[in-house]
Design a protein around this motif. Structure first.
Motif, PDB file in Angstrom:
ATOM      1  N   LYS A   1       0.833  -1.209   0.000  1.00  0.00           N
ATOM      2  CA  LYS A   1       0.000   0.000   0.000  1.00  0.00           C
ATOM      3  C   LYS A   1       0.869   1.261   0.000  1.00  0.00           C
TER       4      LYS A   1
ATOM      5  N   LYS B   1       2.174   2.003  -3.470  1.00  0.00           N
ATOM      6  CA  LYS B   1       1.128   2.543  -4.344  1.00  0.00           C
ATOM      7  C   LYS B   1       0.798   3.989  -3.982  1.00  0.00           C
ATOM      8  N   VAL B   2       0.543   4.270  -2.696  1.00  0.00           N
ATOM      9  CA  VAL B   2       0.161   5.622  -2.271  1.00  0.00           C
ATOM     10  C   VAL B   2       1.272   6.630  -2.551  1.00  0.00           C
TER      11      VAL B   2
ATOM     12  N   ARG C   1       3.424   6.327  -4.878  1.00  0.00           N
ATOM     13  CA  ARG C   1       3.636   6.270  -6.324  1.00  0.00           C
ATOM     14  C   ARG C   1       5.050   5.837  -6.714  1.00  0.00           C
TER      15      ARG C   1
ATOM     16  N   ARG D   1      -0.944  -1.450  -6.760  1.00  0.00           N
ATOM     17  CA  ARG D   1      -0.697  -2.270  -5.572  1.00  0.00           C
ATOM     18  C   ARG D   1      -0.434  -3.725  -5.953  1.00  0.00           C
TER      19      ARG D   1
ATOM     20  N   ARG E   1       1.006   8.195   4.819  1.00  0.00           N
ATOM     21  CA  ARG E   1      -0.334   8.743   4.603  1.00  0.00           C
ATOM     22  C   ARG E   1      -1.207   7.640   4.031  1.00  0.00           C
ATOM     23  N   GLU E   2      -2.474   7.651   4.408  1.00  0.00           N
ATOM     24  CA  GLU E   2      -3.412   6.658   3.874  1.00  0.00           C
ATOM     25  C   GLU E   2      -3.718   6.925   2.401  1.00  0.00           C
ATOM     26  N   THR E   3      -3.781   8.203   2.041  1.00  0.00           N
ATOM     27  CA  THR E   3      -4.005   8.588   0.646  1.00  0.00           C
ATOM     28  C   THR E   3      -3.123   9.803   0.370  1.00  0.00           C
ATOM     29  N   SER E   4      -2.872  10.049  -0.892  1.00  0.00           N
ATOM     30  CA  SER E   4      -2.107  11.256  -1.232  1.00  0.00           C
ATOM     31  C   SER E   4      -2.435  11.689  -2.649  1.00  0.00           C
ATOM     32  N   ARG E   5      -2.340  12.986  -2.861  1.00  0.00           N
ATOM     33  CA  ARG E   5      -2.489  13.526  -4.198  1.00  0.00           C
ATOM     34  C   ARG E   5      -1.140  13.403  -4.886  1.00  0.00           C
TER      35      ARG E   5
ATOM     36  N   ALA F   1       2.621  13.048  -3.038  1.00  0.00           N
ATOM     37  CA  ALA F   1       3.209  11.706  -2.980  1.00  0.00           C
ATOM     38  C   ALA F   1       4.735  11.752  -2.897  1.00  0.00           C
TER      39      ALA F   1
END
Length: 96
Positions: free
Chosen positions: A5, A8-9, A11, A16, A64-68, A72
């Motif tokens: 993960k 992937k997050v 980049r 994933r 971070r759980e998500t990122s722009r 990233a």
């Protein structure tokens, strides 16, 4: 956070499933230990990922759980990129 993960997050690897495949092949290390896709990544860890004939070493800066896309790149710092030398096959001399 799981290794697959994080890749992937951040980049470092686009998908994933691809990150998982690379880990299964033993091409990723965390702090010089071969890592599984489910290995935990923490801030300060050093990741070495072999992409074909290149090894990229990166340090985890934040999780971070998500990122722009713009954010990233702040999740890691590239420490070095090494090119692996291609090994020439040895020819066997059949003359005896």
């Amino acid at each position: 956070m799981r290794l697959d993960k994080f890749l992937k997050v951040s980049r470092l690897i686009k998908r994933r499933t691809l990150a998982k495949e690379v880990a299964v092949q033993g091409r990723i290390t965390i702090n010089d230990k071969v890592a599984k896709a489910s290995s935990t990544v923490k801030v300060g860890d050093e990741l070495a990922i072999r992409f074909g004939q290149k090894i990229v070493t990166a340090r985890v800066e934040e999780i971070r759980e998500t990122s722009r896309k713009d954010d990233a790149a702040n999740m890691f710092t590239i420490l070095k990129e090494e090119r692996l030398e291609q090994i020439e096959p040895e020819f066997i001399d059949d003359e005896e």
